[in-house]
Motif scaffolding. Structure first.
Motif, short mmCIF file in Angstrom:
data_model
loop_
_atom_site.label_atom_id
_atom_site.label_comp_id
_atom_site.label_asym_id
_atom_site.label_seq_id
_atom_site.Cartn_x
_atom_site.Cartn_y
_atom_site.Cartn_z
N TYR A 89 5.27 -25.09 -20.95
CA TYR A 89 5.10 -25.08 -19.49
C TYR A 89 6.16 -25.97 -18.84
N LEU A 90 6.41 -27.15 -19.41
CA LEU A 90 7.40 -28.06 -18.84
C LEU A 90 8.79 -27.44 -18.89
N LYS A 91 9.09 -26.67 -19.94
CA LYS A 91 10.40 -26.01 -20.03
C LYS A 91 10.63 -25.12 -18.81
N TYR A 92 9.64 -24.33 -18.46
CA TYR A 92 9.79 -23.45 -17.30
C TYR A 92 9.82 -24.25 -15.99
N LEU A 93 9.09 -25.33 -15.96
CA LEU A 93 9.12 -26.17 -14.77
C LEU A 93 10.51 -26.78 -14.58
N MET A 94 11.14 -27.18 -15.67
CA MET A 94 12.50 -27.73 -15.58
C MET A 94 13.48 -26.66 -15.07
N ARG A 95 13.28 -25.43 -15.48
CA ARG A 95 14.16 -24.36 -14.99
C ARG A 95 13.97 -24.19 -13.48
N HIS A 96 12.73 -24.27 -13.03
CA HIS A 96 12.48 -24.16 -11.59
C HIS A 96 13.13 -25.32 -10.83
N ILE A 97 13.01 -26.52 -11.36
CA ILE A 97 13.60 -27.69 -10.69
C ILE A 97 15.11 -27.53 -10.60
N ALA A 98 15.72 -27.02 -11.67
CA ALA A 98 17.17 -26.80 -11.67
C ALA A 98 17.55 -25.76 -10.62
N GLN A 118 -1.81 -24.11 -18.33
CA GLN A 118 -0.41 -24.31 -18.70
C GLN A 118 0.00 -23.33 -19.80
N GLN A 119 -0.86 -23.23 -20.80
CA GLN A 119 -0.56 -22.35 -21.93
C GLN A 119 -0.52 -20.89 -21.49
N THR A 120 -1.44 -20.52 -20.60
CA THR A 120 -1.47 -19.15 -20.08
C THR A 120 -0.20 -18.85 -19.28
N ILE A 121 0.20 -19.79 -18.43
CA ILE A 121 1.41 -19.62 -17.63
C ILE A 121 2.63 -19.48 -18.54
#
Length: 452
Positions: A131-140, A175-178
Motif C-alpha cells: 500500500y505504501l508503495k502505491y502511496l509513494m507513487r501518488h505523492i511523486a 490496505q491489502q485490498t487496495i
C-alpha cells in the motif's frame, strides 16, 4: 471511473490530500514503518573483519521493479551487513536523483545491502508496504517531493523528511485490498501500454525498412539489378550510379567547436541533435541565441532553407532533416550541414542519409565508445547510390507520403499511451486516498491471474 465511493468523508490535515474516508487515520510514515538509510560506499577494506558484499544503488530501483543483476560490491563489517541488509518484500525508496522513486524488492541472493542513496522501509505494525508503495507513487505524481526537498541544491529525501510524510491510513485489511486491486488494474494497464510500445517499435522498424528499400532499390520492383559492391548497399538498380557524400554535396560544414552562448529572448534558433529525428526537425524546444552569437555560429556558412542538418555525435547521432523556410537557424554542437549538388535532389539526399545503409557506415567509428562520435572524414566518404534526378524526386515524394502515414499512426499510439498512463496515475490516486471504495471489487485469485 465507475467505482463506488465511501459513505462518509472527513477533511484531511495532510497537505497533499483534501479529504479521506471517515474511518481512516491521519498519521505519519514513522509511526508505522521503520526507515534505514544505506551505507556509504566503501571501496576498500578498512578492518580485518571486513567482508565484500553486494549492494543496491538508486540506479537499481525503478518504479515497479528492482534490478538485481550484476550488482557491484563494497566492503562492510558483519554488523554493517546485518544493519543494512535487505530481503524479499522490502520497500526501497530513492534518497536522491528522482527522489521518492519506489519499488518492492523481489528475490535476491543474500547477503546484499543498500548504499546510502536508498532507504529501506519495513512495516512495524498493521501496515502494508505494498500500500505504501502505491502511496509513494501518488505523492511523486502530485509533485510533493519537489516541495518537500530542497531544490536550491541537489534534492535529497532524508530519513527525517521521509519519516514525517503524512500517511492516510486505512485499516490493514483495506490496505491489502487496495494494494491487490492496484496490482491487478495496473498490470492490465501496463499490458496495454506494452502493446502500444511494441506497435511503436514495429512501426519504427517498418518505416526504416521502407526508407532503406526506396533509396537503394527504387520504386519499380521489376527493374534489373546489379551488385553495388558495397556490403551495406547490396543490390541496386542496374542503371543507377554510385558516389560518395562529398561528391553529392556542394557544401559540407562542421559545427563550430564551442558551446553556443544561449539567450532565451534571442531571435535565432540553435539546432542540436535533440531537435532531430529521422527526416524531422522539431524546433519547439530549440534553444535561442542573439544576433551576435548567430553570426558567430554561421561564420563558416549560413544555414539556408533546403540545407540538410545531420547529427554526428552522442546517442542520437545519424539523424538528418531539411532546414525549413523559417525561422533562421544555426548549428549547435555535434551538428553538420550539407548542401546538395545540382545533380542531387536535397530531399532524396536527406532520406538517403537516414537510411540504415548509411548509418552502418558510421557505426565503424562508434564501436565500444561510451560517447558515440563519427569522424568528419568518415561522413564525407559515405557511399551513396545515385539514381537519375527524376527518380530521386519521385522517391522523395513517395517517402514523404509514406512517412506522413506512419507519423499519424505513431501519434495515435503515443496519445493512447499518454491516456493510459494518465488513467493509471488517476486510479492509484483515487484508491490510495480513498476517493473510490474498492472493497467490493471482484478480482481474480492468484491462480486465475497466473493462468491468464
Amino acid at each position: 471511473m465507475g467505482y463506488p465511493v465511501y459513505p462518509r468523508y472527513k477533511q484531511s490535515r495532510i497537505d497533499w490530500v483534501d479529504q479521506i474516508p471517515e474511518h481512516w487515520q491521519e498519521t505519519s510514515i514513522k509511526r508505522y514503518f521503520s526507515i534505514q538509510l544505506g551505507k556509504m560506499l566503501q571501496p576498500q577494506s578498512l578492518e580485518p573483519k571486513d567482508l565484500e558484499v553486494s549492494y543496491l544503488r538508486a540506479a537499481n530501483v525503478q518504479w515497479e521493479s528492482v534490478d538485481t543483476n550484476d550488482l557491484p560490491k563494497m566492503w562492510a563489517t558483519p554488523d554493517e551487513i546485518e544493519k543494512f541488509s535487505v530481503k524479499e518484500g522490502d520497500l526501497l525508496i530513492c534518497e536522491g536523483g528522482e527522489v521518492g522513486r519506489t519499488a518492492t524488492l523481489g528475490q535476491i541472493e543474500n547477503p546484499c545491502i543498500i548504499q546510502n542513496a536508498l532507504h529501506r522501509v519495513r512495516s512495524t505494525k498493521n501496515t502494508s508496504t505494498a500500500y505504501l508503495k502505491y502511496l509513494m507513487r501518488h505523492i511523486a505524481d502530485t509533485g510533493w517531493f519537489s516541495i518537500l526537498c530542497n531544490k536550491t541544491t541537489i534534492a535529497h529525501l532524508t530519513g527525517e523528511k521521509l519519516a514525517e510524510i503524512g500517511l492516510p491510513l486505512a485499516p490493514l485489511s483495506e490496505q491489502q485490498t487496495i494494494a491487490r486491486f492496484l496490482d491487478h488494474k495496473t498490470a492490465q494497464i501496463d499490458a496495454l501500454i506494452a502493446k502500444k510500445e511494441a506497435l511503436l517499435q514495429k512501426l519504427a522498424e517498418k518505416r526504416a525498412a521502407l526508407i532503406s528499400q526506396a533509396v537503394t532499390q527504387g520504386l519499380d520492383p521489376t527493374v534489373p539489378m546489379k551488385d553495388s559492391g558495397v556490403a551495406w548497399l547490396g543490390q541496386i538498380p542496374a542503371h543507377w550510379g554510385m558516389t560518395r557524400l562529398k561528391y553529392a554535396t556542394a557544401l559540407i560544414v562542421d559545427c563550430p567547436h564551442d558551446t553556443p552562448r544561449y539567450s532565451p529572448e534571442g531571435d535565432f534558433l540553435v539546432v542540436r541533435t535533440a531537435d532531430l529525428s529521422s527526416g524531422v526537425m522539431d524546433l519547439s524546444s530549440a534553444y535561442r541565441v542573439d544576433e551576435d552569437e548567430y553570426l558567430k555560429r554561421i561564420r563558416r556558412a549560413e544555414v539556408k532553407p533546403g540545407d540538410i542538418l545531420y547529427g554526428r555525435e552522442g546517442e542520437r547521432w545519424g539523424f538528418a532533416a531539411e532546414v525549413p523556410e523559417e525561422p533562421k537557424v544555426c548549428l549547435g554542437q555535434r551538428m553538420m550541414q550539407f548542401r546538395a549538388s545540382a545533380h542531387f535532389c536535397p530531399h532524396y539526399l536527406m532520406w538517403h542519409l537516414n537510411a540504415d545503409c548509411v548509418y552502418q557506415q558510421g557505426v565503424v567509428d562508434t564501436y565500444g565508445s561510451t560517447a558515440p562520435h563519427v569522424n568528419v572524414e568518415t561522413i564525407k566518404n559515405y557511399w551513396l547510390v545515385e539514381p537519375p534526378l527524376t527518380e530521386q524526386k519521385a522517391i522523395a515524394k513517395h517517402l514523404d507520403a509514406v512517412t506522413t502515414k506512419f507519423a499519424k499512426q505513431v501519434a495515435a499510439a503515443h496519445r493512447a499511451i499518454s491516456t493510459l498512463s494518465e488513467y493509471r496515475a488517476a486510479l492509484i490516486t483515487a484508491a490510495v486516498t480513498g476517493q473510490i471504495d474498492v472493497r467490493g471489487v471482484s478480482l481474480p485469485d492468484s491462480s486465475q491471474q497466473e493462468a491468464a
